[in-house]
Write an enzyme that holds these catalytic residues in place. Sequence first.
Site, PDB file in Angstrom:
ATOM      1  N   PRO A   2      -1.109   7.498   2.148  1.00  8.55           N
ATOM      2  CA  PRO A   2      -2.401   6.938   2.581  1.00  8.55           C
ATOM      3  C   PRO A   2      -3.417   6.995   1.437  1.00  8.55           C
ATOM      4  O   PRO A   2      -3.602   8.028   0.810  1.00  8.55           O
ATOM      5  CB  PRO A   2      -2.826   7.866   3.721  1.00  8.55           C
ATOM      6  CG  PRO A   2      -1.584   8.566   4.156  1.00  8.55           C
ATOM      7  CD  PRO A   2      -0.721   8.663   2.933  1.00  8.55           C
ATOM      8  N   GLU A   3      -4.035   5.868   1.150  1.00 13.64           N
ATOM      9  CA  GLU A   3      -5.056   5.792   0.119  1.00 13.64           C
ATOM     10  C   GLU A   3      -6.432   5.854   0.786  1.00 13.64           C
ATOM     11  O   GLU A   3      -6.548   5.811   2.008  1.00 13.64           O
ATOM     12  CB  GLU A   3      -4.907   4.486  -0.678  1.00 13.64           C
ATOM     13  CG  GLU A   3      -3.580   4.369  -1.422  1.00 13.64           C
ATOM     14  CD  GLU A   3      -3.550   5.178  -2.720  1.00 13.64           C
ATOM     15  OE1 GLU A   3      -4.548   5.874  -3.027  1.00 13.64           O
ATOM     16  OE2 GLU A   3      -2.522   5.124  -3.409  1.00 13.64           O
TER      17      GLU A   3
END
Length: 251
Positions: A2-3
């Site tokens: 997840p960014e």
Amino acid sequence: MPELPEVEVTARALAQRLDGCTVEAVRIHDFRLRWPVPRRLAAQLAGRRIEHIGRRGKYLLWHMGEGVLLSHLGMSGSWRIHEAAALPPRQRHDHVELVCDGAVARFNDPRRFGALLWHAREHGDVLAHPLLAGLGIEPFDRSFGGDWLWQATRGRRTSIKQVLLAGTTVVGVGNIYATESLHRARIDPRAEAGGSTLRDFSSVQGVAGRYTDFALAYDRAGLPCARCGTPIRRLVQGQRATYYCPRCQRR
Ligand SMILES: [Zn+2]
């Protein structure tokens, strides 16, 4: 992994449903995350009102009066909200459940690099927490931009790519964004952060897009540069692949 945009979306979705709710129960099915989930977490959270769920870097911050629940998604974590009245069966890797005013927030994390930690108010400002204190500026902070980055990197001898990825100057710039930003700013990823070309970095402002859908350089080794047609090259820096145009990205 997840960014930052996914963490921001998660924070907003959690806040929309859970801000103002009271934690009725906490069910912990597996304590083995990146750091062990505190044994007393259920007791620490039960009965508390969730004032606001926000974010600092990739940490979700659940502000609850006498303290803050820190939650990190790690490599593969995600939160899902269900209505308690229509609760689907628990899935594999659903490790923690927070029951709050008719909603159930479930934390799922197959690789278990995520985290759930409690920071009591008596230990001071959560932003001074060891996990948060060293974080760089938020990229959406009003004062962040080319000038800010220029000032913050004077004297740095590391490559600009690694400075961006480190998260201590600006948070949340992952490998794809760093690669794309440098391509659009025409800066060679190997350039030293303290070098003179960083002036061009103001053009990073306004870069948008959804990951690789709009990639001009990332994962495009051998394909032509959109600007000049030169084949994009791949190299490895700090064990991360990077992609750049050898003609229009300068040191
Ligand atoms: Zn080019």
